[in-house]
Scaffold this active site. Structure first.
Site, mmCIF file in Angstrom:
data_model
loop_
_atom_site.group_PDB
_atom_site.id
_atom_site.type_symbol
_atom_site.label_atom_id
_atom_site.label_comp_id
_atom_site.label_asym_id
_atom_site.label_seq_id
_atom_site.Cartn_x
_atom_site.Cartn_y
_atom_site.Cartn_z
ATOM 1 N N ARG A 1 0.812 -1.216 0.000
ATOM 2 C CA ARG A 1 0.000 0.000 0.000
ATOM 3 C C ARG A 1 0.851 1.274 0.000
ATOM 4 O O ARG A 1 0.635 2.171 -0.824
ATOM 5 C CB ARG A 1 -0.918 0.008 1.242
ATOM 6 C CG ARG A 1 -2.109 -0.902 1.136
ATOM 7 C CD ARG A 1 -2.471 -1.472 2.494
ATOM 8 N NE ARG A 1 -1.460 -2.451 2.857
ATOM 9 C CZ ARG A 1 -1.559 -3.751 2.550
ATOM 10 N NH1 ARG A 1 -2.647 -4.203 1.998
ATOM 11 N NH2 ARG A 1 -0.578 -4.589 2.821
ATOM 12 N N THR A 2 1.784 1.391 0.928
ATOM 13 C CA THR A 2 2.497 2.658 1.114
ATOM 14 C C THR A 2 3.366 2.981 -0.099
ATOM 15 O O THR A 2 3.324 4.094 -0.636
ATOM 16 C CB THR A 2 3.364 2.597 2.393
ATOM 17 O OG1 THR A 2 2.565 2.061 3.449
ATOM 18 C CG2 THR A 2 3.869 3.952 2.779
ATOM 19 N N LYS B 1 25.880 -4.500 -1.063
ATOM 20 C CA LYS B 1 27.356 -4.557 -1.171
ATOM 21 C C LYS B 1 28.023 -3.918 0.031
ATOM 22 O O LYS B 1 29.233 -3.730 0.058
ATOM 23 C CB LYS B 1 27.804 -3.838 -2.445
ATOM 24 C CG LYS B 1 27.234 -4.402 -3.728
ATOM 25 C CD LYS B 1 27.677 -3.528 -4.907
ATOM 26 C CE LYS B 1 26.867 -3.808 -6.149
ATOM 27 N NZ LYS B 1 26.982 -2.724 -7.140
ATOM 28 N N ARG C 1 11.227 3.867 4.036
ATOM 29 C CA ARG C 1 10.771 2.860 5.015
ATOM 30 C C ARG C 1 11.984 2.056 5.433
ATOM 31 O O ARG C 1 12.777 1.616 4.581
ATOM 32 C CB ARG C 1 9.714 1.946 4.407
ATOM 33 C CG ARG C 1 9.395 0.773 5.325
ATOM 34 C CD ARG C 1 8.193 -0.018 4.894
ATOM 35 N NE ARG C 1 6.963 0.715 5.143
ATOM 36 C CZ ARG C 1 5.741 0.178 5.019
ATOM 37 N NH1 ARG C 1 5.609 -1.085 4.654
ATOM 38 N NH2 ARG C 1 4.669 0.887 5.269
ATOM 39 N N HIS D 1 4.527 5.738 11.713
ATOM 40 C CA HIS D 1 4.086 5.593 10.321
ATOM 41 C C HIS D 1 3.096 6.741 10.091
ATOM 42 O O HIS D 1 1.877 6.552 10.057
ATOM 43 C CB HIS D 1 3.421 4.226 10.142
ATOM 44 C CG HIS D 1 3.153 3.820 8.726
ATOM 45 N ND1 HIS D 1 3.250 4.688 7.651
ATOM 46 C CD2 HIS D 1 2.773 2.624 8.195
ATOM 47 C CE1 HIS D 1 2.951 4.040 6.533
ATOM 48 N NE2 HIS D 1 2.660 2.792 6.838
#
Ligand code: CP
Length: 312
Positions: A58-59, A86, A108, A136
């Site tokens: 969703r986000t 890496k 995120r 959030h």
């Protein structure tokens, strides 16, 4: 009233007027998402980078759609296909992205505070799309907008937040937002998944947060019931015996929902686990606004990008 922040890192940093500004701005973008041509030139020439170190449906998607509907260029980076694998550090990753002059970085990350670290070293606006169990903010904003649309207000409502509150950034952002806006927030769930240090608050009072005796007490006369997923990815296990017992004692089913007000609304940030924290007939039933939340996420994220990335 201008939005005075460079970044959106959490609801804790916002006042109620700023929250209302974001929701009112989302209101102005709502129509665009219902048009045949869903695009306006507001952020033409701007660049938005979505930097996701955790899974998202969703986000991530709604931030990308929001940026594109505002005519910004949207670039998606996931940790698994970046040079993080890496050994590049978070800060070096951010500095290298900043060198390409983006206007906004949406991040995120599994670690609480990661967006705050990035915000210190880049000029771009940084938007927290979920940091560990911390915050959030755009989820809480879209939840608030969904409540406001349906109820006409947030102040004075009883909002039950039920489930794995301890590990939930959604619960934390919502607790900040809903109490700032004058709701009475009641938490319920297994004792092991509730924060320490909260008192039971009886009788309910606007702008406060408290623990309920049990799920039934939280749901009784609630205007809004917000269910939370068990955050297995943030637990070492042992917080409750089995998923079946969790569902029996803490899950939302039709019988429990009958204790709420007649015009109750049911919210869930997703992803849902049907039959665990919420039964399918509630998810798909008449009180559920779960897909409205997803729909509202686009306009709320358009509003946040507009306010932070310098739309005219
Ligand atoms: N609500 C939410 O954050 O969903 P995603 O994890 O799919 O983005």
């Amino acid at each position: 009233m201008p939005f005075k922040h460079k970044d959106l890192l959490g609801i804790e940093d916002l006042g109620s007027e700023e929250i209302n500004l974001i929701l009112d701005t989302a209101e102005t973008f709502r129509d665009i998402n219902q048009r045949q041509i869903k695009k306006v030139p507001t952020l033409r020439g701007k660049t938005v980078i979505n930097l996701f170190f955790e899974a998202s449906t969703r986000t991530r998607t709604s931030f990308e759609i929001a940026a594109k509907r505002l005519s910004a260029d949207a670039i998606n980076i996931s940790a698994s296909t970046s040079s993080v694998v890496k050994g590049e550090t978070l800060i070096d990753t951010a500095l290298n992205l900043q060198a390409m002059a983006p206007d906004a970085i949406v991040i995120r990350h599994p670690s609480s505070g990661a967006p705050h670290q990035i915000a210190k070293v880049v000029n771009a606006a940084v938007i927290n799309a979920g940091d560990g169990a911390h915050e959030h903010p755009t989820q809480a904003l879209l939840d608030a907008w969904t409540i406001r649309q349906k109820k006409g207000r947030i102040a004075g409502l009883k909002v039950a937040i039920i489930g794995d509150v301890l590990h939930s950034r959604v619960a934390r952002s919502n607790a900040h937002l809903l109490t700032k806006m004058g709701a009475h927030v009641v938490l319920a769930g297994p004792r092991t998944l509730l924060p320490l240090g909260l008192d039971k608050i009886i009788p309910p009072a606007a702008g406060t947060i408290g623990l309920a005796e049990n799920v039934e007490a939280a749901i009784k006369d609630a205007d809004v019931v917000m269910m939370l997923r068990i955050q297995m990815e943030r637990q070492s296990g042992g917080f409750f015996p089995t998923l079946r017992e969790y569902s029996i004692h803490f899950g939302l089913n039709r019988r429990r929902l009958e204790m709420a007000k007649d015009d109750v609304i049911v919210l869930h940030p997703g992803p849902i686990n049907r039959g665990v924290e919420i039964d399918s007939d509630v998810v798909d039933g008449p009180y559920s606004l779960i897909l409205d939340q997803v729909n509202n996420g686009v306009a709320v994220r358009m509003a946040v990008l507009y306010l932070l990335a310098g739309g005219d």
